[in-house]
Design a protein around this motif. Structure first.
Motif, PDB file in Angstrom:
ATOM      1  N   TRP A 201       0.811  -1.222   0.000  1.00 38.84           N
ATOM      2  CA  TRP A 201       0.000   0.000   0.000  1.00 38.84           C
ATOM      3  C   TRP A 201       0.842   1.268   0.000  1.00 38.84           C
ATOM      4  O   TRP A 201       0.411   2.275  -0.564  1.00 38.84           O
ATOM      5  CB  TRP A 201      -1.049   0.004   1.119  1.00 38.84           C
ATOM      6  N   PRO A 202       2.071   1.269   0.605  1.00 37.78           N
ATOM      7  CA  PRO A 202       2.858   2.509   0.500  1.00 37.78           C
ATOM      8  C   PRO A 202       3.270   2.808  -0.950  1.00 37.78           C
ATOM      9  O   PRO A 202       3.375   3.969  -1.332  1.00 37.78           O
ATOM     10  CB  PRO A 202       4.079   2.239   1.378  1.00 37.78           C
ATOM     11  N   ASP A 203       3.491   1.769  -1.761  1.00 35.51           N
ATOM     12  CA  ASP A 203       3.774   1.989  -3.183  1.00 35.51           C
ATOM     13  C   ASP A 203       2.580   2.667  -3.846  1.00 35.51           C
ATOM     14  O   ASP A 203       2.725   3.591  -4.649  1.00 35.51           O
ATOM     15  CB  ASP A 203       4.021   0.658  -3.910  1.00 35.51           C
ATOM     16  N   ALA A 204       1.399   2.185  -3.490  1.00 33.75           N
ATOM     17  CA  ALA A 204       0.178   2.695  -4.120  1.00 33.75           C
ATOM     18  C   ALA A 204      -0.029   4.177  -3.824  1.00 33.75           C
ATOM     19  O   ALA A 204      -0.642   4.889  -4.627  1.00 33.75           O
ATOM     20  CB  ALA A 204      -1.036   1.887  -3.654  1.00 33.75           C
ATOM     21  N   PHE A 205       0.464   4.658  -2.668  1.00 32.65           N
ATOM     22  CA  PHE A 205       0.328   6.088  -2.360  1.00 32.65           C
ATOM     23  C   PHE A 205       0.874   6.957  -3.496  1.00 32.65           C
ATOM     24  O   PHE A 205       0.318   7.998  -3.817  1.00 32.65           O
ATOM     25  CB  PHE A 205       1.084   6.437  -1.077  1.00 32.65           C
ATOM     26  N   TYR A 206       1.996   6.520  -4.098  1.00 35.19           N
ATOM     27  CA  TYR A 206       2.604   7.326  -5.170  1.00 35.19           C
ATOM     28  C   TYR A 206       1.688   7.375  -6.380  1.00 35.19           C
ATOM     29  O   TYR A 206       1.446   8.428  -6.966  1.00 35.19           O
ATOM     30  CB  TYR A 206       3.981   6.758  -5.555  1.00 35.19           C
ATOM     31  N   TRP A 207       1.183   6.231  -6.758  1.00 33.83           N
ATOM     32  CA  TRP A 207       0.304   6.162  -7.936  1.00 33.83           C
ATOM     33  C   TRP A 207      -0.982   6.936  -7.667  1.00 33.83           C
ATOM     34  O   TRP A 207      -1.424   7.746  -8.483  1.00 33.83           O
ATOM     35  CB  TRP A 207       0.012   4.695  -8.254  1.00 33.83           C
ATOM     36  N   ASP A 208      -1.575   6.708  -6.471  1.00 31.52           N
ATOM     37  CA  ASP A 208      -2.799   7.404  -6.070  1.00 31.52           C
ATOM     38  C   ASP A 208      -2.597   8.909  -6.135  1.00 31.52           C
ATOM     39  O   ASP A 208      -3.420   9.655  -6.662  1.00 31.52           O
ATOM     40  CB  ASP A 208      -3.152   7.084  -4.605  1.00 31.52           C
ATOM     41  N   TYR A 209      -1.460   9.342  -5.547  1.00 36.64           N
ATOM     42  CA  TYR A 209      -1.227  10.780  -5.436  1.00 36.64           C
ATOM     43  C   TYR A 209      -1.015  11.406  -6.794  1.00 36.64           C
ATOM     44  O   TYR A 209      -1.524  12.487  -7.090  1.00 36.64           O
ATOM     45  CB  TYR A 209      -0.024  11.066  -4.526  1.00 36.64           C
ATOM     46  N   LEU A 210      -0.253  10.719  -7.661  1.00 37.66           N
ATOM     47  CA  LEU A 210      -0.012  11.288  -8.982  1.00 37.66           C
ATOM     48  C   LEU A 210      -1.304  11.340  -9.780  1.00 37.66           C
ATOM     49  O   LEU A 210      -1.547  12.302 -10.511  1.00 37.66           O
ATOM     50  CB  LEU A 210       1.092  10.511  -9.690  1.00 37.66           C
ATOM     51  N   ALA A 211      -2.172  10.341  -9.608  1.00 35.12           N
ATOM     52  CA  ALA A 211      -3.485  10.398 -10.266  1.00 35.12           C
ATOM     53  C   ALA A 211      -4.267  11.603  -9.735  1.00 35.12           C
ATOM     54  O   ALA A 211      -4.871  12.353 -10.509  1.00 35.12           O
ATOM     55  CB  ALA A 211      -4.259   9.109 -10.029  1.00 35.12           C
ATOM     56  N   THR A 212      -4.227  11.808  -8.416  1.00 34.70           N
ATOM     57  CA  THR A 212      -4.944  12.934  -7.809  1.00 34.70           C
ATOM     58  C   THR A 212      -4.403  14.268  -8.318  1.00 34.70           C
ATOM     59  O   THR A 212      -5.148  15.239  -8.439  1.00 34.70           O
ATOM     60  CB  THR A 212      -4.800  12.875  -6.270  1.00 34.70           C
ATOM     61  N   LYS A 213      -3.096  14.301  -8.624  1.00 34.08           N
ATOM     62  CA  LYS A 213      -2.470  15.542  -9.085  1.00 34.08           C
ATOM     63  C   LYS A 213      -2.570  15.711 -10.600  1.00 34.08           C
ATOM     64  O   LYS A 213      -2.221  16.762 -11.128  1.00 34.08           O
ATOM     65  CB  LYS A 213      -0.987  15.556  -8.684  1.00 34.08           C
TER      66      LYS A 213
END
Lengths: 432, 311
Positions: A201-213
């Motif tokens: 899940w910490p890896d997913a934070f990067y993908w999630d955040y970049l999608a959000t941005k």
């Protein structure tokens, strides 16, 4: 023959009686209460240590004092055990807890679909406005099915001393500035970022955040309903992740590093000055504290929000976050349960959540109770944000959220391209 | 006729009594077995035909869809492959190693019981404790890396748990460390059962120690080896705890087993119907293997024992 028949019958009766005894004991308990009004609220929560546990024990006592006919029984669990095992099994059974931890998002949608949680809308109507936009993450089809008590956002927890050593004078505000900072840290022979790749899940934070941005607010909001990932911004999120991965900014062996356990976890590496930053939730200081030699939150710790990507469709300052709430199971006595949730969000309790650094209070007017400078920074970012996206693995239905975590972890391990990450998530959504 | 009947009835009655007696005695065991083994197995097979998240009622019947998905999923095939490799490595490496050590510590020598104790201690530790201890030891720059560096072997230091090509073999070493003691103790017990006269006779006939090992020790140790192999294979197919604690089956599925895949799908993703189909596959593999092994391998060891009551 008679004797044997008797014995056989007796054995059968004993065996059956044992079963009956068990079930009748189970049935008798709830009906055997003293008066009709007296009820008990069994309350499953994830604050199994420290300030949180003490506060919830106190809250249970206070509520009983104010409502003598309601007894609250707090039952603490370790977070992942509660979320992954205890709650799903209890909700499938005939004896769910009355009040239980709820993280909102796709799991709440599934619980509502299966009629496992009660609609709280009419009970909370008089006061729900006092927690503002935070309530939205715990609504399904405009109805309130759970109430948050703490909401935070994900950001970079960083080591001010290491940043200064690498000659970084101000925290990165944009993606190119973040890249520049990583390069400066590498040049100074400092591990730029710690990540808990083992936990996925910490890896997913990067993908999630970049999608959000990168994606527009509308695209993000529709994603958890339609599971349509055709907008090019989803692919782009993976491309940006790849750009980050190509810089090799992480610690050695990051694919096997846990996020939170021990001094060699990603939180431990930052807490002990072995890495300069970590993208994590608002809970991170509490995770770091026991991982340092002196059991103190390190003085060099600072926080900055995830940088914006210039020229994207997202509103600048959009953030990724989430929080903790409670809901009332289908079995919970009403209105006692709703009254209890109202008490959890009362100013008195909310202020104590803030002052003990247990969480970030949601009730307007109680923000000032937060005194820790880093949590103040998190709170300021939360208040100033035009849009807070719930962590995607929580926002999505469980199976799709897990597929997202696995797909991004595959990309971190060099086993998936940005296009494959999107394809895997979309494929999981089709399976439903 | 009347006389015949009056003679026959008590016999029938005795028979009936005997069966009632048997029924009364085995009833508790049968009930327990049915309630805790048979019923759950049947239920699991039932669930495996549904798409089910554990919350809603069982309504979404998908037939064999879950099974098709499992065999079509590269991640599950990779997990099955890992279990297969584990079986092969256990038999190919652990067997000769354990046999060698057992023969060594079977010789009369000073401190023999101490050695036996040392080899057996890891087996006493729980899998969880073993996993946590080795997690610490195998950290980057942890005990293993430091030791290698201090003896000038820094060059062979690897990312033991983070290297996708290596992690599974790292786990195999830990598994071997933990379970080798059990094999050694079994083999030692087997060696005790080989009559000394045979070795003496062979020595008198001029057999070398290698010949004695090849034609006396190993064949007479056969039943023990076959039992150990059975346990090792079943253990390899079901491996879970150690992997889950050390790597969660990762990175990117590089150390997954069928059991970690099942928990990932069931507990983490709440795809309970699908995960149950994986459980049924795992169960079937174990079950079919056990039966075949009993019939073709273990039969001669137990002939005249439990398998053929009539002898």
């Amino acid at each position: 023959m008679k004797r044997w028949t008797l014995i056989a019958v007796a054995t059968g009766v004993v065996a059956c009686a044992a079963v009956l005894g068990v079930s009748s004991a189970g049935l008798a308990a709830p009906s055997g209460t003293k008066s009709k009004k007296a009820v008990t609220l069994v309350w499953w929560h994830n604050a199994n240590q420290g300030a949180g546990k003490a506060l919830w024990d106190q809250v249970a006592k206070e509520f009983h004092a104010a409502h003598p006919d309601v007894t609250v029984k707090p039952v603490p669990f370790q977070n992942e055990v509660l979320q992954n095992t205890r709650i799903p099994i209890a909700l499938a059974s005939n004896k769910p807890p009355d009040v239980f931890q709820n993280w909102g998002g796709g799991s709440l949608v599934d619980q509502v679909k299966a009629n496992k949680v009660q609609d709280l809308t009419k009970y909370v109507k008089p006061w729900i406005k006092t927690i503002g936009g935070s309530a939205a993450g715990w609504q399904v089809n405009g109805k309130q099915y759970a109430i948050p008590y703490s909401v935070g956002v994900v950001g970079f927890w960083y080591n001010k001393e290491l940043f200064a050593k690498a000659g970084i004078t101000s925290t990165p505000k944009t993606w190119p500035q973040l890249i520049a900072a990583i390069n400066k840290l590498k040049a100074a022979d400092i591990t730029p970022i710690a990540v808990g790749g083992k936990d996925r899940w910490p890896d997913a934070f990067y993908w999630d955040y970049l999608a959000t941005k990168l994606c527009s607010k509308t695209t993000m909001q529709q994603s958890a309903v339609t599971y349509n990932f055709k907008d090019p911004c989803w692919l782009k999120a993976g491309v940006y992740v790849q750009q980050l991965l190509n810089l090799k900014p992480f610690q050695d062996g990051f694919l096997a590093t846990p996020a939170q356990q021990g001094a060699t976890s990603s939180a431990g590496l930052v807490a002990n000055g072995k890495a300069a930053m970590e993208l994590q939730g608002h809970w991170n200081p509490g995770v770091m504290q026991p991982l340092t030699p002196d059991n103190k939150i390190p003085g060099f710790l600072g926080w900055f929000p995830f940088p914006n990507v210039p020229g994207s469709k997202a509103l600048p300052g959009s953030l990724l976050g989430g929080g903790d709430g409670f809901s009332c199971s289908w079995k919970a006595p009403m209105p006692a349960c709703a009254q209890f949730l109202a008490y959890v969000d009362s100013p008195s309790v909310q202020r104590r959540i803030g002052s003990t650094s247990f969480g970030l209070p949601v009730r307007k007017g109680t923000e000032s109770s937060v005194t820790d400078p880093n949590l103040k920074a998190v709170l300021a970012a939360r208040s100033g944000s035009p849009f807070i996206q719930l962590y995607l693995d929580i926002a999505f239905s469980r199976a799709i959220g897990q597929a997202l975590d696995n797909a991004t972890a595959d990309q971190f391990a060099g086993k998936a391209t940005p296009a494959q990450v999107v394809a895997k998530i979309a494929a999981a959504a089709k399976k439903k | 006729m009347t006389a015949g009947r009056s003679k026959g009835w008590p016999a029938v009655r005795r028979q009936g009594r005997k069966w009632l007696q048997i029924a009364a005695y085995i009833a508790p065991a049968v009930v327990l077995y049915a309630v805790f083994i048979i019923v759950p197995v049947v239920q699991a097979i039932h669930y495996s035909f549904y798409s089910w998240n554990g919350l809603e009622p069982l309504t979404d019947f998908v037939g064999l869809g879950n099974y098709r998905e499992a065999f079509g999923d590269p991640a599950f095939r990779q997990a099955m492959q890992h279990n297969g490799i584990l079986v092969a490595l256990s038999l190919g490496l652990q067997l000769p190693l354990a046999l060698g050590v057992a023969l060594l510590v079977n010789r009369p020598m000073r401190g023999r019981s101490l050695f036996r104790l040392i080899f057996f201690v890891p087996y006493v530790l729980s899998e969880a404790i073993t996993a946590i201890v080795f997690l610490q030891i195998l950290q980057p720059d942890g005990l293993v890396d430091q030791t290698l560096k201090s003896v000038g072997l820094g060059g062979i230091v690897q990312l033991w748990l983070a290297d996708l090509g290596l992690v599974f073999y790292t786990l195999f070493v830990v598994i071997t460390w933990k379970y080798i003691g059990f094999a050694i103790i079994l083999f030692l017990a087997g060696l005790q059962g080989i009559p000394q006269e045979l070795n003496e006779a062979a020595a008198i006939d001029g057999a070398t120690s290698w010949t004695t090992l090849r034609y006396i020790t190993v064949p007479l140790l056969g039943p023990t080896i076959r039992i150990w192999a059975f346990l090792a294979i079943i253990g390899s197919i079901q491996l879970f705890d150690l992997v889950w604690i050390m790597t969660l089956g990762g990175p990117a599925g590089a150390s997954s087993t069928m059991a970690t895949y099942m928990v990932d799908q069931g507990v983490n993703s709440l795809r309970l119907g699908y995960a149950t189909s994986v459980a049924v596959i795992l169960f079937s593999i174990c079950f079919v293997f056990s039966i075949l092994y009993q019939i073709f391998v273990l039969r001669r060891d137990v002939a005249g024992g439990t398998s053929r009551m009539a002898g």
